[in-house]
Design a protein around this motif. Sequence first.
Motif, PDB file in Angstrom:
ATOM      1  N   SER A 144       0.851  -1.195   0.000  1.00  0.00           N
ATOM      2  CA  SER A 144       0.000   0.000   0.000  1.00  0.00           C
ATOM      3  C   SER A 144       0.884   1.242   0.000  1.00  0.00           C
ATOM      4  CB  SER A 144      -0.902   0.018   1.233  1.00  0.00           C
ATOM      5  OG  SER A 144      -0.142   0.294   2.401  1.00  0.00           O
ATOM      6  N   ALA A 195       3.692   0.964  -5.531  1.00  0.00           N
ATOM      7  CA  ALA A 195       2.637   0.608  -4.584  1.00  0.00           C
ATOM      8  C   ALA A 195       1.480  -0.043  -5.352  1.00  0.00           C
ATOM      9  CB  ALA A 195       2.180   1.842  -3.826  1.00  0.00           C
ATOM     10  N   ASN A 196       0.366  -0.244  -4.680  1.00  0.00           N
ATOM     11  CA  ASN A 196      -0.759  -0.979  -5.289  1.00  0.00           C
ATOM     12  C   ASN A 196      -1.959  -0.111  -5.629  1.00  0.00           C
ATOM     13  OD1 ASN A 196      -1.821  -0.370  -2.785  1.00  0.00           O
ATOM     14  ND2 ASN A 196      -2.057  -2.508  -2.111  1.00  0.00           N
ATOM     15  N   ASP A 197      -1.787   1.232  -5.660  1.00  0.00           N
ATOM     16  CA  ASP A 197      -2.936   2.142  -5.774  1.00  0.00           C
ATOM     17  C   ASP A 197      -3.135   2.697  -7.180  1.00  0.00           C
ATOM     18  OD1 ASP A 197      -0.523   3.520  -5.550  1.00  0.00           O
ATOM     19  OD2 ASP A 197      -1.436   5.263  -4.606  1.00  0.00           O
TER      20      ASP A 197
END
Length: 448
Positions: free
Chosen positions: A358, A424-426
């Motif tokens: 995240s 990140a994963n966003d």
Amino acid sequence: MSSEIDSSTLLSRASQLIDLARKAGADAADAVVVRSRSQSVSVRLGKVEGTESSESDDFSLRVFIGKRVASVSANPGFDLQALAERAVAMAKVSPEDPFACLADEASLSRYYPDLQLLDTTEVSSEMLREAALVAEAAALAVKGVTNSSGAGASAGMGGLVLATSHGFEGSYMASRFGHSVSVIAGEGTGMERDYDFDSRLYYAELDDPSEIGRRAGERVIKRVNPRQVPTGKDVTVIFDPRVARGFVGHIAGAINGAAVARKSSFLRDKMGQQVLKSGLSITDDPLIVRGPSSRPFDGEGVSGERLVMIEDGVLKHWFLSTSTARELGLETNGRGVRGGTAVSPSSTNLALEPGDISPEDLIRSVGNGFYVTELIGHGVNMITGEYSRGATGFWIENGELTFPVSEVTIASNLKEMFMRLTPANDIDRKFGVAAPTFAIEGMTLAGQ
């Protein structure tokens, strides 16, 4: 609306233009119409500052005589025969271009998928005005916001009509709607400016203008009273998604076949080699349903497929149009874009694929570093990869965003930056270039 969307008349004129060019002596030809319809409203401090409305259908004819090529452009109402004869006359005296040609007939699109690119919602000037006013009012209502630079709302559509002498005929239209606002916080020399916006193919999917305004206001008040930080030579820099998208644009430029052919890309000799950290991939997909940069075929009538341009860190493809591909001894991958009378390669729905962490955990993992929210200047050398940009953002201390920072410069080389990038994963795929928050280790920060 239906008369604006219907391209049959334009397609017929394009086909006639090609027939006339062939009769005038062209060996091959293509005709394209770039369509555009738009309206917009801008406001400031509660008053309308401007309204604009435009529409155009711009014709271009490209003709080939042997290895000679010429292109001419015209607006609707032109004399078809005169334009065709003029183009052929120009081609006869043009220098030879060994790479200019139509796309091979075997590569032309024969099936046009419904990508749902067009929203026919009627949006009035009054609706645009109201949206802009709401966005500005919401931004000004945020405590600490002192002034407005203005807000805007827009609606439009654009598309392509293409016919070629070897049998291709096709057209498509795509809509686009947008809301934006820019506001100021602070006074005098301590003023700071920031903005927010949204842009979508479908009107109903736009963020609420009051939400856009609130975000803009909250962004700008965080920037008040910025500080400088000491110079450092091994700083971890985290790129906010807004600036991350621009950084991915540098990657796209470096793997553009036209830049490779001109020897103006620092990755020109890296095909098949590792250029990003292992595990990272860059994808490009023109066929995403409702994709922001989707298209059923490119500017030459070729339908592109989803490509993993960089896979597990290894460079696999260039962006290629037909002429660029021929120059490099390759075949087009359907990335040709019409720009005036020329065709050049470009990306479509481009994405740096996300990681597993995240953004909050990524920031915490840094400890101390710099979170960039805006970049200034054009200090990127695409031939050498040297990178130096002015930056503003927030200092990261003990894994948390603390005080605002301005008047610093971040620098490195893109080759090294690519190999030190952690995403990140966003990721947000509503833009033509999509990227998550990411960190890059080992950058130089020039401050105090």
